[in-house]
Design an enzyme around this catalytic site. Structure first.
Site, mmCIF file in Angstrom:
data_model
loop_
_atom_site.group_PDB
_atom_site.id
_atom_site.type_symbol
_atom_site.label_atom_id
_atom_site.label_comp_id
_atom_site.label_asym_id
_atom_site.label_seq_id
_atom_site.Cartn_x
_atom_site.Cartn_y
_atom_site.Cartn_z
ATOM 1 N N GLU A 139 59.727 41.569 38.901
ATOM 2 C CA GLU A 139 60.163 41.884 37.543
ATOM 3 C C GLU A 139 59.580 43.231 37.138
ATOM 4 O O GLU A 139 58.624 43.713 37.768
ATOM 5 C CB GLU A 139 59.727 40.777 36.574
ATOM 6 C CG GLU A 139 60.368 39.434 36.890
ATOM 7 C CD GLU A 139 59.970 38.332 35.919
ATOM 8 O OE1 GLU A 139 59.141 38.602 35.002
ATOM 9 O OE2 GLU A 139 60.471 37.203 36.066
ATOM 10 N N SER A 153 52.683 43.023 42.109
ATOM 11 C CA SER A 153 52.400 42.049 43.166
ATOM 12 C C SER A 153 51.979 40.685 42.636
ATOM 13 O O SER A 153 51.775 39.759 43.425
ATOM 14 C CB SER A 153 51.292 42.592 44.077
ATOM 15 O OG SER A 153 51.686 43.802 44.683
ATOM 16 N N THR A 168 67.497 44.249 46.567
ATOM 17 C CA THR A 168 68.308 44.851 47.619
ATOM 18 C C THR A 168 69.585 44.029 47.741
ATOM 19 O O THR A 168 69.535 42.797 47.756
ATOM 20 C CB THR A 168 67.558 44.842 48.960
ATOM 21 O OG1 THR A 168 66.344 45.578 48.818
ATOM 22 C CG2 THR A 168 68.389 45.470 50.060
ATOM 23 N N ARG A 181 62.139 73.022 72.168
ATOM 24 C CA ARG A 181 61.569 74.126 71.413
ATOM 25 C C ARG A 181 60.549 74.892 72.265
ATOM 26 O O ARG A 181 59.634 74.280 72.843
ATOM 27 C CB ARG A 181 60.889 73.581 70.142
ATOM 28 C CG ARG A 181 60.113 74.596 69.341
ATOM 29 C CD ARG A 181 61.004 75.592 68.650
ATOM 30 N NE ARG A 181 60.247 76.361 67.660
ATOM 31 C CZ ARG A 181 60.723 77.434 67.054
ATOM 32 N NH1 ARG A 181 61.939 77.866 67.328
ATOM 33 N NH2 ARG A 181 59.984 78.075 66.160
ATOM 34 N N ILE A 193 55.863 68.069 64.510
ATOM 35 C CA ILE A 193 56.358 68.646 65.756
ATOM 36 C C ILE A 193 57.586 69.510 65.499
ATOM 37 O O ILE A 193 57.766 70.569 66.117
ATOM 38 C CB ILE A 193 56.676 67.530 66.776
ATOM 39 C CG1 ILE A 193 55.368 66.926 67.308
ATOM 40 C CG2 ILE A 193 57.529 68.053 67.927
ATOM 41 C CD1 ILE A 193 55.557 65.682 68.147
ATOM 42 N N GLY A 196 58.992 73.907 60.706
ATOM 43 C CA GLY A 196 59.805 74.185 59.521
ATOM 44 C C GLY A 196 61.147 73.487 59.541
ATOM 45 O O GLY A 196 61.702 73.139 58.482
ATOM 46 N N GLU A 202 58.065 43.897 50.633
ATOM 47 C CA GLU A 202 57.512 42.610 51.046
ATOM 48 C C GLU A 202 55.988 42.584 50.970
ATOM 49 O O GLU A 202 55.317 41.932 51.751
ATOM 50 C CB GLU A 202 57.993 42.258 52.464
ATOM 51 C CG GLU A 202 59.031 41.165 52.469
ATOM 52 C CD GLU A 202 60.405 41.716 52.031
ATOM 53 O OE1 GLU A 202 60.452 42.547 51.096
ATOM 54 O OE2 GLU A 202 61.414 41.310 52.602
ATOM 55 N N THR A 220 52.546 45.194 49.395
ATOM 56 C CA THR A 220 51.850 46.438 49.735
ATOM 57 C C THR A 220 50.793 46.207 50.803
ATOM 58 O O THR A 220 50.447 45.063 51.135
ATOM 59 C CB THR A 220 51.162 47.009 48.487
ATOM 60 O OG1 THR A 220 50.163 46.075 48.048
ATOM 61 C CG2 THR A 220 52.158 47.249 47.363
#
Length: 401
Positions: free
Chosen positions: A131, A136, A162, A284, A353, A356, A379, A381
């Site tokens: 709510e 929690s 959801t 890269r 990795i 930018g 579900e 924290t």
């Protein structure tokens, strides 16, 4: 199949299901996920594909038209789907929590009414505990269901559903003081109500409103909503299990399944982040060679792969424990905690990795970077998981003085 996150002891049927799901993810989800996510568009065609594969009935017993598979099979499928796009795994997660609660706690009439249609994906489930002012503290729920003849009248506001808009069946946890004397502990005066509704937004049945989607940082595509009950009338036969006062236990049983699911989602997202990172590192070039040949990057890849493997192992252990019929709140809490934390770390390392380019929306890692934080909250924290883990450890290792 990749070298990482393999699961020993699977039978031929489980392996065939996972192979089919992985193929679907590679062909139908990964190529379109980022585009749909950027548009915050519900993945209708993907969901229809999942229905055709029978995944909405994966854990529903065969007698109701499902596949009757284990939580382990389901979790491994979720892992694969989250690897493609975490939002899609969220669509089936809440559906399965409701189906599981019906299977475990529903009356025979409730099972006969809903499970066959849920197995086909014709009825899609959502569940609602939280709510706006709750956080929690589930015991502080203020939504109420009051008996009125052969009906219950529900009032209150729920949050963070959801599938709130696309679902047609919502399991809603409310206070129900009827039959429970004053002074009854809050968790013993809660009831789960099965609320049927039309999919969509606005007033979806008299007394029930689903406002528009909540705009989120990530976890897009899937609809996350509020639920407002104002004089909503529910027949008494839509109390889950037929008896009031059991809602808290029913929901917690469902949440244990949900925590394994969130752990599986964390494993899937972390796997995809590792795949993206290790691939980019070999393409890269800096200082005349692929960055994968730099020791600093190899160290990152080693740490990422180890975290993927460890999280997967704990998730599998939690699922198998639940399937055995044993209490698994300790294992589910550990798996959810570790997998969500490791997911965040693996995604961030893959982001680093990419340099930018990781900040560019043209690269998939940007989407994963926004999705991973949801798993730290969903579900329960990390702090809630640690409370559960700590209490259970003290039960197991009680000092004998």
């Amino acid at each position: 199949m990749t070298r990482l996150a393999q699961t020993a002891g699977l039978n031929d049927i489980q392996q065939e299901i996972l192979s089919t799901v992985r193929d679907f993810v590679d062909k139908e989800i990964i190529p379109v996920a980022t585009q749909l996510e950027h548009r915050d568009e519900y993945p209708t065609e993907i969901v229809e594909g999942l229905k055709e594969l029978g995944l909405f009935g994966l854990m529903i017993p065969e007698e109701y038209g499902g596949l009757g598979e284990s939580l382990l099979t389901y979790a491994l499928c979720v892992e694969e789907i989250a690897r493609g796009w975490m939002s899609v795994s969220g669509i089936i997660n809440t559906h399965f929590i409701v189906a599981y609660m019906l299977k475990q706690h529903g009356t025979q009439e409730q099972k006969d009414t809903f499970l066959p249609r849920m197995a086909l994906g014709e009825v899609r489930g959502a569940f609602s505990m939280s709510e706006p002012a709750l956080g929690s503290d589930v015991s502080a729920i203020s939504s109420k269901g009051v008996k009125d003849g052969e009906e219950y009248v529900l009032n209150g506001q729920k949050m963070w559903l959801t599938n709130g808009g696309t679902s047609s069946l919502v399991a809603v946890l409310c206070r129900s003081d009827e039959g429970h004397p004053e002074g009854t502990p809050p968790h013993k005066s809660m009831t789960t109500f099965l609320v049927e509704k039309e999919p969509g937004f606005g007033e979806v049945r008299p007394g029930l409103t689903i406002p528009g989607k909540i705009d989120k940082m990530g976890y897009k595509g899937v609809d996350t909503t509020e639920l407002i009950m104002d004089g909503l009338r529910i027949p008494a036969n839509r109390v889950l299990g037929g008896t009031t006062g059991r809602g808290f236990y029913q929901m917690m049983d469902g949440v244990e399944v949900g925590r394994v699911n969130v752990a599986a989602r964390g494993c899937g997202v972390a796997q995809r982040a590792f795949e993206l990172g290790v691939s980019y590192a070999q393409q890269r070039h800096t200082f005349g060679k692929p960055i994968a040949q730099h020791q600093a990057i190899q160290f990152k890849l080693a740490e990422m792969a180890t975290k993927v493997e460890a999280a997967h192992a704990m998730m599998v252990n939690a699922a198998r424990k639940k399937d055995s019929g044993e209490r698994n709140d300790l294992e589910a809490g550990m798996a959810k905690y570790l997998a969500s934390e490791y997911c965040k770390e693996v995604v961030e390392d893959a982001f680093r990795i990419h340099g930018g380019y990781g900040f560019s929306k043209e690269y998939e890692i940007e989407r994963l970077y926004r999705e991973a934080p949801m798993l730290l909250i969903g579900e329960g924290t990390a702090e809630i998981q640690k409370m559960i883990i700590g209490r259970r450890l003290l039960e197991e290792y009680r000092f004998q003085g």
